[in-house]
Scaffold this active site. Structure first.
Site, PDB file in Angstrom:
ATOM      1  N   LYS A 160      40.888 -24.321  10.025  1.00 48.18           N
ATOM      2  CA  LYS A 160      42.173 -23.886  10.605  1.00 48.18           C
ATOM      3  C   LYS A 160      42.536 -24.752  11.806  1.00 48.18           C
ATOM      4  CE  LYS A 160      42.228 -20.205  13.512  1.00 48.18           C
ATOM      5  NZ  LYS A 160      42.838 -20.442  14.820  1.00 48.18           N
ATOM      6  N   ASN A 161      41.557 -24.981  12.689  1.00 47.11           N
ATOM      7  CA  ASN A 161      41.855 -25.661  13.942  1.00 47.11           C
ATOM      8  C   ASN A 161      41.932 -27.176  13.825  1.00 47.11           C
ATOM      9  OD1 ASN A 161      42.106 -23.204  15.086  1.00 47.11           O
ATOM     10  ND2 ASN A 161      40.160 -23.236  16.182  1.00 47.11           N
ATOM     11  N   CYS A 164      47.382 -14.301  25.596  1.00 49.85           N
ATOM     12  CA  CYS A 164      46.968 -13.631  24.359  1.00 49.85           C
ATOM     13  C   CYS A 164      45.781 -12.746  24.761  1.00 49.85           C
ATOM     14  CB  CYS A 164      46.598 -14.635  23.281  1.00 49.85           C
ATOM     15  SG  CYS A 164      44.938 -15.241  23.386  1.00 49.85           S
ATOM     16  N   ARG A 183      45.650 -18.455  29.027  1.00 45.92           N
ATOM     17  CA  ARG A 183      45.798 -19.656  28.198  1.00 45.92           C
ATOM     18  C   ARG A 183      47.065 -20.438  28.529  1.00 45.92           C
ATOM     19  NH1 ARG A 183      44.118 -18.222  22.173  1.00 45.92           N
ATOM     20  NH2 ARG A 183      43.824 -20.470  22.067  1.00 45.92           N
ATOM     21  N   ASP A 207      49.621 -25.838  31.200  1.00 45.13           N
ATOM     22  CA  ASP A 207      50.010 -26.738  32.293  1.00 45.13           C
ATOM     23  C   ASP A 207      49.492 -28.160  32.096  1.00 45.13           C
ATOM     24  OD1 ASP A 207      47.589 -25.042  32.793  1.00 45.13           O
ATOM     25  OD2 ASP A 207      47.258 -26.539  34.358  1.00 45.13           O
ATOM     26  N   ASP A 245      34.200 -19.945  20.026  1.00 45.66           N
ATOM     27  CA  ASP A 245      34.717 -19.255  18.838  1.00 45.66           C
ATOM     28  C   ASP A 245      33.605 -18.621  18.017  1.00 45.66           C
ATOM     29  OD1 ASP A 245      37.476 -21.527  18.097  1.00 45.66           O
ATOM     30  OD2 ASP A 245      37.177 -19.968  19.598  1.00 45.66           O
ATOM     31  N   ARG A 277      44.639 -14.192  10.075  1.00 47.87           N
ATOM     32  CA  ARG A 277      45.147 -15.428  10.682  1.00 47.87           C
ATOM     33  C   ARG A 277      44.161 -16.566  10.471  1.00 47.87           C
ATOM     34  NH1 ARG A 277      46.787 -14.856  16.700  1.00 47.87           N
ATOM     35  NH2 ARG A 277      47.010 -17.057  16.192  1.00 47.87           N
TER      36      ARG A 277
HETATM   37  C1  EPZ Z   1      41.543 -24.204  20.979  1.00 49.17           C
HETATM   38  O1  EPZ Z   1      42.410 -23.418  21.771  1.00 49.17           O
HETATM   39  C2  EPZ Z   1      41.273 -23.401  19.710  1.00 49.17           C
HETATM   40  N1  EPZ Z   1      42.549 -23.202  18.996  1.00 49.17           N
HETATM   41  C3  EPZ Z   1      40.649 -22.055  20.089  1.00 49.17           C
HETATM   42  O2  EPZ Z   1      40.349 -21.372  18.882  1.00 49.17           O
HETATM   43  C4  EPZ Z   1      39.342 -22.332  20.845  1.00 49.17           C
HETATM   44  O3  EPZ Z   1      38.784 -21.103  21.258  1.00 49.17           O
HETATM   45  C5  EPZ Z   1      39.631 -23.209  22.070  1.00 49.17           C
HETATM   46  O4  EPZ Z   1      40.292 -24.419  21.660  1.00 49.17           O
HETATM   47  C6  EPZ Z   1      38.360 -23.591  22.822  1.00 49.17           C
HETATM   48  O5  EPZ Z   1      37.501 -24.294  21.954  1.00 49.17           O
HETATM   49  C7  EPZ Z   1      43.045 -24.225  18.261  1.00 49.17           C
HETATM   50  O6  EPZ Z   1      42.471 -25.300  18.188  1.00 49.17           O
HETATM   51  C8  EPZ Z   1      44.317 -23.951  17.523  1.00 49.17           C
HETATM   52  P1  EPZ Z   1      41.745 -24.943  25.354  1.00 49.17           P
HETATM   53  P2  EPZ Z   1      43.109 -24.082  23.064  1.00 49.17           P
HETATM   54  O7  EPZ Z   1      43.048 -25.555  25.715  1.00 49.17           O
HETATM   55  O8  EPZ Z   1      43.322 -25.522  22.836  1.00 49.17           O
HETATM   56  C9  EPZ Z   1      42.347 -23.490  29.840  1.00 49.17           C
HETATM   57  C10 EPZ Z   1      40.300 -19.552  17.410  1.00 49.17           C
HETATM   58  O9  EPZ Z   1      39.661 -18.492  17.476  1.00 49.17           O
HETATM   59  N2  EPZ Z   1      43.578 -24.306  29.816  1.00 49.17           N
HETATM   60  O10 EPZ Z   1      40.612 -25.812  24.953  1.00 49.17           O
HETATM   61  O11 EPZ Z   1      44.291 -23.250  23.405  1.00 49.17           O
HETATM   62  C11 EPZ Z   1      42.414 -22.313  28.876  1.00 49.17           C
HETATM   63  O12 EPZ Z   1      43.039 -21.216  29.502  1.00 49.17           O
HETATM   64  C12 EPZ Z   1      40.981 -20.105  18.640  1.00 49.17           C
HETATM   65  O13 EPZ Z   1      40.409 -20.261  16.366  1.00 49.17           O
HETATM   66  C13 EPZ Z   1      44.388 -24.366  30.957  1.00 49.17           C
HETATM   67  O14 EPZ Z   1      44.105 -23.731  31.971  1.00 49.17           O
HETATM   68  O15 EPZ Z   1      41.997 -23.891  24.162  1.00 49.17           O
HETATM   69  C14 EPZ Z   1      40.959 -22.066  28.565  1.00 49.17           C
HETATM   70  O16 EPZ Z   1      40.401 -21.268  29.601  1.00 49.17           O
HETATM   71  C15 EPZ Z   1      40.886 -19.132  19.817  1.00 49.17           C
HETATM   72  N3  EPZ Z   1      45.518 -25.129  30.927  1.00 49.17           N
HETATM   73  C16 EPZ Z   1      40.334 -23.450  28.619  1.00 49.17           C
HETATM   74  O17 EPZ Z   1      41.256 -24.273  29.347  1.00 49.17           O
HETATM   75  C17 EPZ Z   1      45.878 -25.868  29.820  1.00 49.17           C
HETATM   76  O18 EPZ Z   1      46.920 -26.559  29.869  1.00 49.17           O
HETATM   77  C18 EPZ Z   1      40.122 -24.096  27.254  1.00 49.17           C
HETATM   78  O19 EPZ Z   1      41.327 -23.946  26.529  1.00 49.17           O
HETATM   79  C19 EPZ Z   1      45.045 -25.797  28.676  1.00 49.17           C
HETATM   80  C20 EPZ Z   1      43.906 -25.015  28.694  1.00 49.17           C
END
Ligand code: EPZ
Length: 416
Positions: free
Chosen positions: A22-23, A116, A121, A124, A304, A396
Site C-alpha cells: 500500500k505504502n 488522524c 501528523r 510542514d 506500523d 483501507r
Molecule cells: C508514512 O506516513 C506511512 N504512510 C505510515 O503508514 C507510517 O506509519 C509512517 O510513514 C512512518 O513510517 C504512507 O507511507 C502512506 P512520516 P507519513 O511523515 O509519511 C512527523 C500505515 O499504517 N512529521 O514519516 O505521514 C509526523 O508527525 C501508515 O500504513 C512532521 O512533524 O509519516 C511523525 O511524527 C500509518 N512534519 C513523524 O514525523 C512533517 O512534515 C514521521 O512521519 C512530516 C512528518
C-alpha cells in the site's frame, strides 16, 4: 457498519499470497502526474485507500484504467490540480499529489490532511522543502495553495525523517531546474520502490535507500511499466498472526528483505523463520517469549508493526517494554486489548506488557489501521468469540483479510 466476528483458538496453517505494498503504491500512483505518457503498474493491491487515490487522480483529469491488479494511468489530460477536503480527510496520503503537481504544472491546491487517530501528523516539512525550491505556498482556509513558475533544485534538510515528505520532495525535484539533494531522507523500502519507478520513467536519482538522495532535474518524464514491491507490513502482520496462534505458515510473493528487524524479533520470541527467494515460512513455538522493542525509522523496527507485536506480547511468557518513538498517540489498541484480558500499563510513549496465559473473547473497537490488525491477531488467540467493530479502518490497508485468514484455517466472518 461492518464488523469482523472471530472465533479464537485455532493455529494458523497453510499458505497465503501477500499483496503489493500500500505504502509503495500510493506515492507511485501519484508519480503518474509527472508525465504525459501512460504509467502501467502491476501488483497494485485492491484496497480502499488505493480506490480513493484513483478517484482523486481521475478528478484531476488523469485517465485511470484498472484490470485486476494492473492499473494504467495517463495524465496527459491533467487539468485540475486540486485535492479537495472530502477526499483528503479520508486518506491523508493524498498530500502526495503536491510534489508531482508542482513539478508538472507549477500549481496545486491540496486540502491540509488534518490530524488522524495516531497523531497530529503535520506536513510542514513538505511545505518547507517546496518553498526552498522556489514555490510560493499559502496555507489558508484549510488548504495548501502552492504556485511556482518552475521549481529549482535546492539542498533540502528535513527536521525529522519523514517518509511521504521525502517522497513528495523527491517527485518535485525530478523536473526541477538543476540538482536537488535531500538530507536526512527516509530510507524506507517504499521510498526506494518509488525511486526505481521514477528512474524507469527517465528521472535521474541516486542514493535512494540512504539518508542522502540526489535528484538531477530533467525536462520531462516518459511512460513506463513498474511492479509494486510486496507489502512488508502485511507480511509482518500475517507472521504475527501465525506466531501468536502456534501456527505453521508459508507466505508467498514476499521475502524477508526489508523486514529484518521484524524477523529478528520473531526469532527472539522463539519462532523458526525460513527465507526463500519469493516466500517466507514461519513455525511458531507452543508459547512465545516476550520481546521488547522500540520503533524508529527504517531499518529499525517499523512503527506500523508496533500494534501487531503488542498483541503478540500480550500472551507471551514474560514482560515486554514497547516504546513508540514516531507517533504521539499510537497505543489506542492497548485499551481494547485490555478488554480481552491483557495486562498492559501505558506510561507516555512506553507500554509495559506482562504476558497472560489466555485472553477471553469480547467486543472491541478498531481505532486505526494497524490497531485493527492488532485486535484481529488477539482475537485469533482469545478464547471464544471476539467481535471487532469499525473495521472500515482495516479495509483501507488489508486486501481480503478475512478470506486470507480463512485460507489459513482461521474462523473469521464479516457481519454487518
Ligand atoms: C508514512 O506516513 C506511512 N504512510 C505510515 O503508514 C507510517 O506509519 C509512517 O510513514 C512512518 O513510517 C504512507 O507511507 C502512506 P512520516 P507519513 O511523515 O509519511 C512527523 C500505515 O499504517 N512529521 O514519516 O505521514 C509526523 O508527525 C501508515 O500504513 C512532521 O512533524 O509519516 C511523525 O511524527 C500509518 N512534519 C513523524 O514525523 C512533517 O512534515 C514521521 O512521519 C512530516 C512528518
Amino acid at each position: 457498519m461492518d464488523k469482523l466476528l472471530i472465533t479464537g483458538g485455532r493455529p494458523l496453517a497453510g499458505e497465503v499470497a501477500i499483496s503489493g505494498a500500500k505504502n509503495a503504491a500510493l506515492p507511485i500512483l501519484c508519480a503518474a502526474l509527472l508525465s504525459d505518457e501512460p504509467l502501467v503498474l502491476t501488483n497494485v493491491p485492491r484496497l480502499n485507500d488505493i480506490g480513493t487515490m484513483l478517484k482523486l487522480l481521475a478528478q484531476m483529469g488523469v485517465k485511470v484504467e484498472r484490470d485486476g491488479d494492473t492499473v494504467t494511468l495517463d495524465a496527459k489530460g491533467l487539468d485540475n490540480p486540486l485535492a479537495p477536503y472530502e477526499l483528503v480527510k479520508t486518506m491523508r496520503a493524498a498530500v502526495l499529489v503536491l510534489g508531482p503537481l508542482m513539478a508538472r504544472v507549477g500549481h496545486a491546491k491540496v486540502s491540509l490532511p488534518g490530524g488522524c487517530a495516531i497523531g497530529a501528523r503535520p506536513v510542514d516539512q513538505h511545505i518547507k522543502g517546496l518553498q526552498a525550491m522556489g514555490a510560493e505556498v499559502q496555507v489558508e482556509h484549510g488548504y495548501i495553495d502552492a504556485k511556482v513558475g518552475k521549481l529549482r533544485g535546492a539542498r533540502l534538510f528535513t527536521d525529522m525523517v519523514t517518509v511521504t515528505g521525502t517522497e513528495n520532495l523527491m517527485m518535485a525535484a525530478c523536473l526541477a531546474d538543476g540538482e536537488t539533494v535531500i538530507e536526512n531522507a527516509a530510507r524506507e523500502p517504499e521510498v526506494v520502490d518509488l525511486a526505481n519507478c521514477l528512474v524507469s520513467m527517465g528521472a535521474q536519482i541516486s542514493g535512494a535507500g540512504t539518508d542522502v538522495i540526489r535528484i538531477r532535474g530533467v525536462a520531462r518524464l516518459h511512460g513506463a511499466t513498474h511492479r509494486i514491491m510486496p507489502d512488508r507490513i502485511e507480511t509482518g502482520t500475517y507472521l504475527c498472526a501465525a506466531a501468536v496462534t502456534g501456527g505453521n505458515v508459508r507466505l508467498t510473493g514476499t521475502s524477508t528483505n526489508y523486514i529484518d528487524s521484524v524477523v529478528d524479533k520473531l526469532m527472539d520470541a522463539g519462532c523458526e523463520i525460513g527465507s526463500e527467494r519469493d516466500a517466507i515460512t514461519l513455525k511458531a513455538p507452543a508459547r512465545l517469549k516476550a520481546v521488547s522493542l522500540r520503533t524508529a525509522p527504517y531499518p529499525a523496527f517499523p512503527t506500523d508493526m508496533q500494534a501487531q507485536f503488542m498483541a503478540l506480547n500480550v500472551v507471551a511468557d514474560g514482560t515486554a517494554i514497547i516504546r513508540e518513538t514516531i507517533f504521539e498517540n499510537r497505543f489506542m489498541h492497548a485499551v481494547e486489548l485490555i478488554r480481552l484480558g491483557a495486562n498492559i500499563r501505558i506510561d507516555g510513549n512506553t507500554a509495559v506488557v506482562t504476558g497472560v496465559d489466555k485472553l477471553q473473547g469480547a467486543t472491541v473497537m478498531a481505532t486505526d489501521l494497524r490497531a485493527s490488525a492488532s485486535l484481529i491477531i488477539a482475537g485469533l488467540v482469545a478464547e471464544g468469540e471476539t467481535l471487532v467493530d469499525r473495521i472500515y479502518h482495516l479495509d483501507r490497508g488489508y486486501e481480503r483479510l478475512e478470506e486470507k485468514l480463512g485460507a489459513l484455517g482461521a474462523t473469521v466472518k464479516r457481519v454487518s
